[in-house]
Design an enzyme around this catalytic site. Structure first.
Site: not given
Ligand code: FAD
Ligand code: NAI
Length: 466
Positions: A39, A41, A183, A204, A274, A445
């Site tokens: 699953g 991240t 963000g 920010e 990230r 509606h």
């Molecule tokens: P990941 O989900 O990061 O999966 C990569 C996997 O690869 C990991 O499990 C890792 O352990 C594994 N891996 C890495 N290197 C290796 C290796 N060498 N060998 C074996 N396994 C390995 N996105 C949304 O669309 N909606 C949201 O609401 C949302 N909320 C988020 C909230 C938070 C707090 C965070 C941090 C992220 C959120 N995101 C959200 C972003 C979303 O989680 C990511 O965009 C998504 O997980 C990316 O999928 P991926 O498959 O590219 O990578």
């Molecule tokens: P983000 O890119 O959304 O926001 C980071 C923020 O930090 C920006 O506003 C930026 O200007 C600010 N920033 C950067 N450097 C800084 C510094 N030195 N001091 C103060 N502010 C600074 O990144 P975030 O919130 O960490 O999320 C990472 C990614 O995870 C998102 O871009 C998104 O793709 C994914 N994500 C998606 C979610 C969703 O779809 N609902 C929920 C959570 C994460």
């Protein structure tokens, strides 16, 4: 040595969807995942646990604040943080088990351990006991995801100075939580802890929240979160954070330079973006190197080594689960020799705060920069009957359409349940619909979705209800 058609490295939304699609197309497929559960991240420490806490904390605040009382419901809720965390963990466990089931159903072999590419078509997997096995494959898909970016002078220890994973599992409600980065993570997780009782200050670097978001939407969101009690220090940078067993002392300066001030917090969340994760992946063995941001380049998911493909957070584009999922499916279709494309113009973006934000397509700022002539249609939730009856009138729907052809170019919403409504416009845009097409479609509606239609009508100045 085991032999496969495709080996996918990473079991997140990109990797697991790619692997399942490969299984469905009859390929012999393995998915290598280093975590104990599938699953990625998203399911383990991202989308799902954050949404579990957003849902629970929203209900808690509704019950604890004036909202329930306004509806004539008198309650005195008491926070049980242990149970709130336990139900989150239970849902996450059920979801990750669900992927295991889908793997079995689609004949995907889950290889537990960390994968390293040793050369074209060769992956060595090391499990947690140090045992190694070599897999050979015609094609390798890299889906290794991303990790939190770090900030010089602010050492994440996940005790007092947290990344998002730490902030999803705090044992207590902070008294004062400082969030670095306004963000999507900062605003979502900042909302969770504020609703549960923390004072939250968001620092920010830029002069606005959520860079990239439609300006008007971002301003409305910030205004609303401020009204809810969140504080913002914009145009500010944290230069140092010193943690002790009881809290953290931060040095903050204006982004443009100037006098430093000190801010005290009991916890700090670093949420400044990230970065792609490729550590120990052996990219050099297939002639690949990430760029300065750690990003792996691709040409329609294929790297410069044709049998190595890349999808999801580790490559360009928005870091979103549904984008990774689409890329996973399309990449496998292309490996199978089928025609397939991801339409990056119709990938929605949602922020699960309250009010929610949901957008798709171009912003006004982008259209202006492109010199494209466009019309704007807007409709406030204040004028939507369902929103009014539910006392959820903040926000609006904004539709941007080409001035000449009326094609919908972008939609930007802030308001109640907009996450569930943006899909309508994604479909419309996928079919190159005009604003008039939406304006002519009957909507039920009373629903908030009527605001979508009214905004489309307003593109031609013909909204009926405002
Ligand atoms: P990941 O989900 O990061 O999966 C990569 C996997 O690869 C990991 O499990 C890792 O352990 C594994 N891996 C890495 N290197 C290796 C290796 N060498 N060998 C074996 N396994 C390995 N996105 C949304 O669309 N909606 C949201 O609401 C949302 N909320 C988020 C909230 C938070 C707090 C965070 C941090 C992220 C959120 N995101 C959200 C972003 C979303 O989680 C990511 O965009 C998504 O997980 C990316 O999928 P991926 O498959 O590219 O990578
Ligand atoms: P983000 O890119 O959304 O926001 C980071 C923020 O930090 C920006 O506003 C930026 O200007 C600010 N920033 C950067 N450097 C800084 C510094 N030195 N001091 C103060 N502010 C600074 O990144 P975030 O919130 O960490 O999320 C990472 C990614 O995870 C998102 O871009 C998104 O793709 C994914 N994500 C998606 C979610 C969703 O779809 N609902 C929920 C959570 C994460």
């Amino acid at each position: 040595m085991s032999t496969y058609d495709v080996v996918v490295i990473g079991g997140g939304p990109g990797g697991y969807n790619a692997a399942i699609k490969a299984g469905q197309l009859g390929m012999k497929v393995a998915c290598v995942e280093g975590r104990e559960t599938l699953g990625g991240t998203c399911l383990n420490v991202g989308c799902m646990p954050s949404k579990a806490l957003l849902h629970a904390s929203e209900l808690f605040e509704a019950a604890a604040g004036k909202e329930f009382a306004t509806l004539g419901i008198q309650v005195q809720p008491k926070l049980d943080l242990v149970q709130m965390m336990a139900q989150k963990a239970e849902s996450v466990a059920a979801l990750t088990k669900g992927i295991e089931f889908l793997f079995r159903k689609n004949k995907v072999e889950w290889i537990k351990g960390w994968g390293r590419i040793e050369g074209p078509g060769r992956v060595v997997v090391t499990d947690r006991d140090g045992q190694q096995q070599t897999l050979s494959a015609k094609d390798i898909v890299i889906a290794t995801g991303s990790e939190p970016a770090s900030l010089p002078g602010v050492q994440i220890d996940n005790q007092r100075i947290l990344d998002s994973t730490g902030a999803l599992s705090l044992p207590v409600v902070p008294k004062h939580l400082v969030v670095i980065g306004a963000g999507v993570i900062g605003l979502e997780l900042g909302s969770v802890w504020r609703r549960l009782g923390a004072q939250v200050t968001v620092v920010e670097y830029l002069g606005r929240v959520c860079p990239g978001l439609d300006d008007e939407v971002a301003k409305t969101l910030q205004r609303s979160l401020t009204k809810q009690g969140m504080s913002f220090k914009l145009s500010s940078k944290v230069t140092q954070a010193i943690a002790s067993p009881v809290g953290v002392e931060l040095s903050i300066e204006p982004a443009a330079g100037g006098l430093a001030e000190t801010l005290k917090a009991d916890y700090v969340l670093v949420a400044i973006g990230r970065r792609p994760f490729t550590e120990g992946l052996g990219l050099e063995n297939v002639g690949l190197s990430p760029d300065a941001r750690g990003m792996l380049a691709n040409e329609r998911h294929q790297t410069s080594t044709p049998s190595v493909w890349v999808i999801g957070d580790v490559t360009s584009g928005p870091m979103l689960a549904h984008k990774a999922e689409d890329e996973g499916v399309v990449c496998i279709e292309r490996i199978a020799g089928h025609a397939a494309e991801v339409n990056y113009n119709t990938i929605p973006n949602v922020i699960y705060t309250r009010p929610e934000v949901a957008t798709v397509g171009k912003t006004e700022e982008q259209l202006k920069a492109e010199g494209r002539a466009y019309r704007v249609g807007k409709f406030p939730f204040m004028a939507n009957s369902r929103a009014k009856i539910n006392h959820e009138t903040e926000g609006f729907v904004k539709v941007l359409a080409d001035e000449r052809t009326d094609e919908i170019l972008g939609v930007h919403m802030v308001g109640p349940s907009v996450s569930e409504m943006i899909g309508e416009y994604c479909v419309a845009m996928e079919f190159s619909a005009s604003a008039e097409d939406i304006a002519l479609v009957c909507h039920p509606h009373p629903t908030r979705s009527e605001a979508l239609r009214q905004a489309a009508m307003d593109v031609h100045g013909a909204a009926m209800q405002a």
